[in-house]
Enzyme design. Sequence first.
Site, PDB file in Angstrom:
ATOM      1  N   GLU A 267       0.786  -1.235   0.000  1.00  0.00           N
ATOM      2  CA  GLU A 267       0.000   0.000   0.000  1.00  0.00           C
ATOM      3  C   GLU A 267       0.818   1.286   0.000  1.00  0.00           C
ATOM      4  OE1 GLU A 267       0.102  -2.305   2.549  1.00  0.00           O
ATOM      5  OE2 GLU A 267       0.182  -1.328   4.489  1.00  0.00           O
ATOM      6  N   ASN A 268       1.986   1.318  -0.594  1.00  0.00           N
ATOM      7  CA  ASN A 268       2.784   2.549  -0.592  1.00  0.00           C
ATOM      8  C   ASN A 268       1.923   3.738  -1.010  1.00  0.00           C
ATOM      9  OD1 ASN A 268       5.191   0.741  -0.446  1.00  0.00           O
ATOM     10  ND2 ASN A 268       4.548   0.283  -2.524  1.00  0.00           N
ATOM     11  N   GLU A 299      -5.768  -2.217  -1.011  1.00  0.00           N
ATOM     12  CA  GLU A 299      -4.624  -1.299  -0.928  1.00  0.00           C
ATOM     13  C   GLU A 299      -5.090   0.143  -0.828  1.00  0.00           C
ATOM     14  OE1 GLU A 299      -1.960  -2.824  -0.263  1.00  0.00           O
ATOM     15  OE2 GLU A 299      -2.830  -4.738  -0.859  1.00  0.00           O
ATOM     16  N   GLU A 321      -4.433  -4.408   8.559  1.00  0.00           N
ATOM     17  CA  GLU A 321      -4.849  -5.473   7.650  1.00  0.00           C
ATOM     18  C   GLU A 321      -6.314  -5.837   7.827  1.00  0.00           C
ATOM     19  OE1 GLU A 321      -3.264  -5.789   5.262  1.00  0.00           O
ATOM     20  OE2 GLU A 321      -1.345  -5.025   5.936  1.00  0.00           O
TER      21      GLU A 321
HETATM   22 ZN   LIG Z   1      -2.943  -4.915   3.515  1.00  0.00          ZN
END
Ligand SMILES: [Zn+2]
Length: 823
Positions: A267-268, A299, A321
């Site tokens: 997920e940048n 993401e 998460e």
């Molecule tokens: Zn994730």
Amino acid sequence: MRTDSTESESISLLRSEAEQRARTLDVTAMLVELDLTGAGETFTSTATIRFRAEPDAATFLDFKGRRLVSATLNGEPVPTERWRSGRIELTGLRAENTVVVTGEMAYSSDGEGLHRHVDPADGRTYLYAMSFLDAAPRWFACFDQPDLKAPYEFRVAAPEDWTVIGNGPAEALEPGRWRIVQPRPLSTYFVTLVAGPYASVLHEHDGIRLGFHVRASLGEQLRAEADDLIEVTAQSFDHYHRLFGVRYPFGEYHQAFVPDFNAGAMENPGCITIRDQLIYRSRVTTSERAGGAGLVAHEMAHQWFGDLVTMRWWDDLWLNESFAEYAAHRCCTEATRYPLWIQFGVRKDWGRVADQAPSTHPVASNGSVDAQSALQDFDGISYAKGAAVLRQLVAYLGDEVFLTGLKDYFDRHAFGNAEFADLISAWTRAGAVELDSWAENWLRTAGLDTITVAGDTVRREVPADRPADRTHAIKVTGLDAAGAAVGRSRIRLAGEPVRVELGDAAVIVPDSADETWAKIRFGDAAWPTVIGLIDKIADPAARLVIFNAARDAVRDAELDPAEAFRLILAGARTETEDVVWQSVIAFAETELAGPYCPPDRQNARSAELNALARAVLAEAPAGSDRQLLAFRTAVRSEGDPAALRQWRSGAGLPDGIALDPDLTWQIVARLSELTGDAGVIEEQLAADRSALAEQHAARARAALPLAEAKEAAWRLLTRPSAASAYQVYATAEGFFRPGQTDLVADYVRRYFAEIPATAEFRTGWALGRTALLAYPYLSATEETLALAEQALAAEGLADPVRRALVDGTDRLRRAEAARRRFG
Ligand SMILES: [Zn+2]
């Protein structure tokens, strides 16, 4: 100059050290200059870090380069001897400081740090950076912990035909010279860079510039997928903007589909990296496409949860998460053409396995003392269980309180860090009550309840070793012998059993809408009835709950694997949900016809699956997804090489099935496994020079029924080599196959003897994943269990190896117990 510090010697950051460092300093600006123009194994990286500190204090910087070229603090050289175990010691700090570190850094091949991939299709080079979890210092010096955020500037020199993208808009200063600025503060673990001759599709939605990128050899496939990707991306943005009430804050939004990616995606901020298998070379089903849409939405949810507000320490990683998982399934269901709650029900089976393994842990507050140990808890519990529990939380709080609390949390902690307690406070301010005890029971206690039925009474059984008081808000459905619902009831199930009045029910299905986190049982006597009516139940969620309960009961040695196999054969013909079909067939193939089956009956079960697949093929509409799924199953379970040869030639294919690269490779893999003909693998590889083909070939070579092929594959698994991590994974997947018991007998022993030492040349994901994939779980015998116990008792196992051995052995032990009980 020093060359004697290697990354494997580096120390994992302790939580106490991170807390101390965060008290000592505050990073105000990061400048990273990279020279990527060289053709060698290394690149030059210079990090200029500005930070405020307590005067006279000491601290350390993280640097995992191959060579420290130079370091200065406030203009004074830092002796290179200060670089030890991945850290550079800094002393005599001032109120305002500038440290400059230049290093020679190694490109990686394991998907962490700055990864380099040469595309076998055209020989072109692609780079991307993966900083998660603590790999940022492998490509630039930094204070590597989630709560030391700073704005970033990158200056990159790269070959002139490359595209360079990163966390902020990339500006081409002159040919081959790029500048990327992200003024919003970033944590080190989600800083990235993607560079190479990538093919791109650009678009704009709601003022946000969108980019999609993939290696040039998949450019055509990207263009074919672009409309769908753009649609899901745009719908997800709109949905999250509505839901969260806070606009996406990082400017442009790029999704780079990159090679050899270990995770699904990362997920940048502003520059997601996603595994490039999602740019399909071959036909896929709508449900597989839906899985990809779920990843895109997952993401994007992290842009808020994780990137805008970041956990202070890794012990809150679950929250990132669980939240992204929950939000993505909800987003896709509510805002895209890919409803995902049934798919989520399939994923829950993964979480249930994890929650019953010896390695289970609470969802929250697992107390990671250091960064690397947090990675060990990054599993089906953080994702599937966490999201299922959040779903129960929404039922408990109501959506309005849930969303109001979230908005408050984003507003208060935007661009900073927070802890779970901050989120609890936000929900409490929004009106939640008794959230602490709720969190204690659901999130801070490992394990799960069993919900059972006796007569017309539903009851909850709490695990004796992990007591908790969880209330389940669930639906209960009564089915008659023809599978029709004769009554439904909504109940809140806690300590007291609940009597339900559901008319003349032959079977009562608790949690029939699949809403809670529990094991479901119908009572032993009910299984024959359930098998008799599975193909008549209209509600897909109820069918899924039954299939999942059967899988769970098999793993508990409560249900005869042969009966579960009958259930799947009976239900699959009429199952309408492709994702459920695929998942139960996979369970039948890999478990019920594998370790849960005596070796001398594995072929017979495989033949029964083949007959089922052929029957479905005969009745599925030409060109339908079900036809494709059935054909794949028919190929994998086919026992007659002549049939496979015919398909490979393109003859005798069902109308509506066309050979594409993946199907061809599946046929080649099955054919070579049956015949031992390695020639077909090499022939196919000569025709298909893609990276994916190399993986297919590696898997097929490992599966060949030949002693020399096994020995070669084994060397790849247990010795250092130039093979990519993906080729190693594929080799591990192919190695132990049904029907090869004698051929691989000695490798069962060698696995336990030799896998621990792979920690000498593999790290992180690659180490753990290879060990888990290569686990000889097909050999479900007492002797194998004894070898496993012996290996686990050894001192000094690397964490990822230990975790793989614990989980692999749990799977083995369950299969062995079922075989002992049922034969
Ligand atoms: Zn994730």
